[in-house]
Each structure stands twice: as C-alpha cells, then as structure tokens.
Write a protein that holds these residues in place. Sequence first.
Motif, PDB file in Angstrom:
ATOM      1  N   LEU A 145      -7.372   1.724  -4.035  1.00 38.49           N
ATOM      2  CA  LEU A 145      -6.086   1.230  -3.557  1.00 38.49           C
ATOM      3  C   LEU A 145      -6.201  -0.144  -2.902  1.00 38.49           C
ATOM      4  CD1 LEU A 145      -3.075   1.806  -3.270  1.00 38.49           C
ATOM      5  CD2 LEU A 145      -3.571   2.952  -1.094  1.00 38.49           C
ATOM      6  N   LEU A 185       1.778   6.324  -7.130  1.00 42.39           N
ATOM      7  CA  LEU A 185       0.564   6.987  -7.613  1.00 42.39           C
ATOM      8  C   LEU A 185       0.609   8.491  -7.382  1.00 42.39           C
ATOM      9  CD1 LEU A 185      -2.086   4.370  -6.423  1.00 42.39           C
ATOM     10  CD2 LEU A 185      -1.615   4.991  -8.803  1.00 42.39           C
ATOM     11  N   ASN A 186       1.210   8.907  -6.279  1.00 43.59           N
ATOM     12  CA  ASN A 186       1.274  10.344  -5.962  1.00 43.59           C
ATOM     13  C   ASN A 186       2.135  11.119  -6.948  1.00 43.59           C
ATOM     14  OD1 ASN A 186      -0.407  10.100  -3.747  1.00 43.59           O
ATOM     15  ND2 ASN A 186       1.273   9.811  -2.291  1.00 43.59           N
ATOM     16  N   THR A 191      -8.598   2.727 -12.001  1.00 40.87           N
ATOM     17  CA  THR A 191      -8.342   1.423 -11.388  1.00 40.87           C
ATOM     18  C   THR A 191      -8.289   0.317 -12.438  1.00 40.87           C
ATOM     19  OG1 THR A 191      -9.414   2.119  -9.340  1.00 40.87           O
ATOM     20  CG2 THR A 191      -9.152  -0.249  -9.683  1.00 40.87           C
ATOM     21  N   ALA A 199       0.840  -1.206   0.000  1.00 44.03           N
ATOM     22  CA  ALA A 199       0.000   0.000   0.000  1.00 44.03           C
ATOM     23  C   ALA A 199       0.876   1.258   0.000  1.00 44.03           C
ATOM     24  CB  ALA A 199      -0.927   0.003   1.213  1.00 44.03           C
ATOM     25  N   MET A 200       1.940   1.249   0.791  1.00 47.36           N
ATOM     26  CA  MET A 200       2.831   2.419   0.836  1.00 47.36           C
ATOM     27  C   MET A 200       3.563   2.605  -0.487  1.00 47.36           C
ATOM     28  SD  MET A 200       4.466   2.485   4.685  1.00 47.36           S
ATOM     29  CE  MET A 200       5.095   0.803   4.635  1.00 47.36           C
ATOM     30  N   THR A 233      -4.858   9.271 -10.074  1.00 42.52           N
ATOM     31  CA  THR A 233      -4.625   8.959  -8.664  1.00 42.52           C
ATOM     32  C   THR A 233      -5.878   8.475  -7.939  1.00 42.52           C
ATOM     33  OG1 THR A 233      -5.005  11.274  -8.037  1.00 42.52           O
ATOM     34  CG2 THR A 233      -2.725  10.608  -8.513  1.00 42.52           C
ATOM     35  N   GLN A 234      -7.038   8.677  -8.547  1.00 45.39           N
ATOM     36  CA  GLN A 234      -8.282   8.257  -7.899  1.00 45.39           C
ATOM     37  C   GLN A 234      -8.539   6.790  -8.188  1.00 45.39           C
ATOM     38  OE1 GLN A 234      -9.732  10.527  -5.864  1.00 45.39           O
ATOM     39  NE2 GLN A 234      -7.992  11.793  -6.522  1.00 45.39           N
ATOM     40  N   LEU A 276       2.666   1.527  -3.540  1.00 41.26           N
ATOM     41  CA  LEU A 276       1.732   1.965  -4.578  1.00 41.26           C
ATOM     42  C   LEU A 276       1.344   3.424  -4.393  1.00 41.26           C
ATOM     43  CD1 LEU A 276      -0.544  -1.213  -4.813  1.00 41.26           C
ATOM     44  CD2 LEU A 276       0.933  -0.308  -6.623  1.00 41.26           C
ATOM     45  N   SER A 277       1.113   3.830  -3.154  1.00 45.26           N
ATOM     46  CA  SER A 277       0.748   5.233  -2.891  1.00 45.26           C
ATOM     47  C   SER A 277       1.864   6.171  -3.317  1.00 45.26           C
ATOM     48  CB  SER A 277       0.441   5.431  -1.406  1.00 45.26           C
ATOM     49  OG  SER A 277      -0.702   4.697  -1.022  1.00 45.26           O
ATOM     50  N   THR A 278       3.098   5.786  -3.041  1.00 45.81           N
ATOM     51  CA  THR A 278       4.237   6.629  -3.424  1.00 45.81           C
ATOM     52  C   THR A 278       4.290   6.819  -4.932  1.00 45.81           C
ATOM     53  OG1 THR A 278       5.533   5.907  -1.508  1.00 45.81           O
ATOM     54  CG2 THR A 278       6.751   6.832  -3.373  1.00 45.81           C
TER      55      THR A 278
END
Length: 506
Positions: A420, A408-409, A460, A401-402, A416-417, A404-406
Amino acid sequence: MNVKFSPTQQEAFDNLSRLLTIGNVLVLYGSVGSGKSTALGEIHRQTGGAFLSVRNFVEAMRGRHPLALEETFEQMVMEAISTSDAVIVDDLDLLNDVVCCNHFYPRLGFLNAPLTALTVYATENGKKLIFGSTGKVAGPIDQRSFHAGIGEFKAADYEFICRQYLAPAAADRLDYDKIHRFAPKLNAHQLKGACLWFEQGQELDTTIFIDYLRSQHMASNVDLGEVQPVDLRDLKGVDDVIQSLEANLALPLENDELAAELNLKPKRGVLLAGPPGTGKTTIGRALAHRLKSKFFLIDGTFISGMGDFYNRVHHVFEMAKRNAPSIIFIDDSDVIFESGEEMGLYRYLLTMLDGLESQSAGRVCVMMTAMDVGNLPPAMIRSGRIELWLEMRLPDQEARAMILSTHLNQLPATLTQVDLPALVSATNGFTGADLKRLIEDGKTLYAYDKARGHALRAPTEYFISAIETVNYNKARYAEAETRARQQRPARPPWFGPFVSHAVSRG
C-alpha cells in the motif's frame, strides 16, 4: 348550515364579506385547493343571485364557433346580472388563460371589451359582480375591483382540515407544526386526500404522515434508482468540507425542530469548486439520497438542446420553492455558462440568489459545482450571493491510503495483499476518481492474465501497471483540453478577470 373554514380561509371570507358592503366588483383570489370555490359558494348562499361556473360556460358554448368565447361569456354573465342583484363567476382564470395569455390566440386581448361592459354595467346599476381566480385578472376587472385573497395555509389550517377527516384520536397524534415545516405549500385537496388514505385504518403518526406526503405530493426531479448510492463519509481527505455541508445544509434541512427553534436556514448560495474527479458530483449524489424530495438537479444534459429550457427550469425552481427548504444542485455550472447555452439561467439565478421573488425563494439553496471558477459570471459569485464557498482538493497521502484501502477491501483476497505505501507514493496528484480507475484497471489486468493462463504477477505489480496507464491517459486528457481551450470562441461579454477577494468564503 354555515360552512366551516380554517383560520386562513375564514379571514379571507370575512374580508370579502366586508368588501361586499362597499364595492360592486370584487375578486377573491386563491390557489387551487385553497377553498376559493367553497368561500364563493357560501357568499352565494348568503346573498342569493346567480353562481356561474366553468360548467355553465361550457354548456353555453355548445354549438357556437370556437372563437366566440368572449361573446358567449359576455352574454351568459349579462343575462344573469340583468335579472339578479349579485352574480358570482368562479374560475375566471381558466378563460383568461386562453384569451389573454396565449400568444397564438387570434383575438388576443379582446376579452377586455366585454369585461369593461360588464363591470361598468354592474357599477352603474348597483349590482354585485364577484369573480374567483387563481391568478391575475384582466385589466378592466383589476382596475375596478376590490380584492380579497386566501393566503398560504399555516399549521393551524393544516390541523383544522385534518380534523375534518381523521378520527379524533388519530388527529391528536399529529404534530401539525412539524408537518407544516416539512411541506408548507400543501392545499386542502392534498391534505384531505392524505387524511382519507389514513382513514382506511392504517397506523398513523407524524413520521408516517410525512412519509406519505413525500411519496405522493413532493417529488424531486431525480430518479434515485438511477443514482449510485453514496454517503458523504465516503469522501476522504475533505473533512472540513463535509462538516460545513452537514452544518450549513443537512442540519437545517433534516432537523426541523432545531431549525424552527433557532430559525436555521440553508445557505442561499453555495459554490463547490475543485478539479475534476475530486468528488463534487459525488456530493450531489449523496445529498440526493439523503434529502430525497428536497433535492433538485440541473445539469448539462438538462439544458443542452432543449427548446423548452425556460419552462423546465421554471418548473424545477417552482417545485423547489414548493418543497422548501430544499436544494437546487447545478452540476458543472462553469461548463454551462462557458458554452453560452445557459438560455437565461444566469438572470434566473441572480434573482434567486438575491431572494427577490418571494419568502419561499429565500428557503431554497442554490448549490453550484465548478471546475474553473473563472468561467462563472463575476456578478453571480460576488459577496452576498455566494454565502458558502467550499473547495474540493486532491487527496493527500493519508486520504489516498484510505481511499485505496476502501477499494482494495472490496476485492478478492488474492488481490488485497499489496504494498500500500508504494501505491500511495506512486499516486501523488491522483483524484479520487483516478484512484478508483487504477483499482478497476489493475483488477482487469489480473483477470486477463488469469483467463489466458499466463503466469500471475504479484498484485502490487498489476496496480503499478494500472497507475502508468492512468498517468498516460491523464497526460492525453491535458493535451486535449489545451487544444480545446485554444479553439474556443471568445467568452460572453459578462466575463472578465476573476477577482477572488470579491467572494464571501463563509
């Protein structure tokens, strides 16, 4: 006027002076820039006689046959010693390297004859024959001489030399213990050059002085401009590995005050094991940027197809020892050893990991990465040689999760929507490299639809499609690896069943 020497130089000079009272043949050893020629020059000033240098030898060789080196040398020295009570011959190593250590030289070893004649003549006639050399001398001299040597410089030597060239106020601002801990192998020429540079009026303190030394005299074999800038904190889900690297490698290499206070040293041998794509090479990149001149790399491209492999490896290890404490990072070591093309690296590493070469070797960390530890020679990873074993692993749910978030940001807001949790759930078993790949592939699929004017899907969906592609490729890679393993030749004799309990996991 007497020459001023640093403490280490003075100790060697006093020793040589004492030996002059008891011996006829003497050798003063000293590395380049140690002050050897200066010390011999002072001995000459005090004793008189003849001082022969390379320049004298080159002049004597003019008009002679190129293979008349030995005869020319013998005649030059004999003429001097027959008319003088003392003869000093500086830089004997330059001649020795040509006629004694070059296997292509047609008269290999012939220099022993004139050297025997010269040393016997000096002894029988009460003459003094003094040689200066940076390395081992030929047998006739070694067997008949007394030896003195200029050792490695200490912090007090650094201070003495710097004060010869810096203004008193500037010299007072330098922490010589810290400079010596950072670069313990500098010679007088290098220190003088640095001081003369700052004599031009540049601002000076210890940090600035060290930065100059790093830029001029301490160079990694890695071009940082070609290495992706990353940080250890970029790795997710391996906090224990990062903490161990910070404590066992970064701290003793970066905090020299604390390292000196507690005598901290980086671990001698470190094994970083884990599946492909889990961040082993990323750790190497991060350490390269952090440690700069203290980081040296050996990888498959360094070794493959290189006829001068041994010389290149030897150079890397010597530079690492010169810049110690430092790290030699051997990437994909299991692939190197499995290929059978390691060309002696195995024996070299055993020597380093056992700390047999020198004190400076004990301040070099050999850090190896491996995907399959079973491909490493068991003797190399036995207890005591690998002091720290670190295992990279596939990122768990939170780490994915971390990661992928990095990624995606860093994308435009339109991508980005995403759902997740759905992506995290669908990527079980993915490495960090796989996660980066799916983001890149999803972005590409979105760009294709947008460029062709197709109806755009929810973000997604693009990433779910990318996950399917990554899974397909992973399956193909696994099949190819299986076929490759079945076709590989038998392993070298040192390989056997890997016994995990034989390794210290530190």
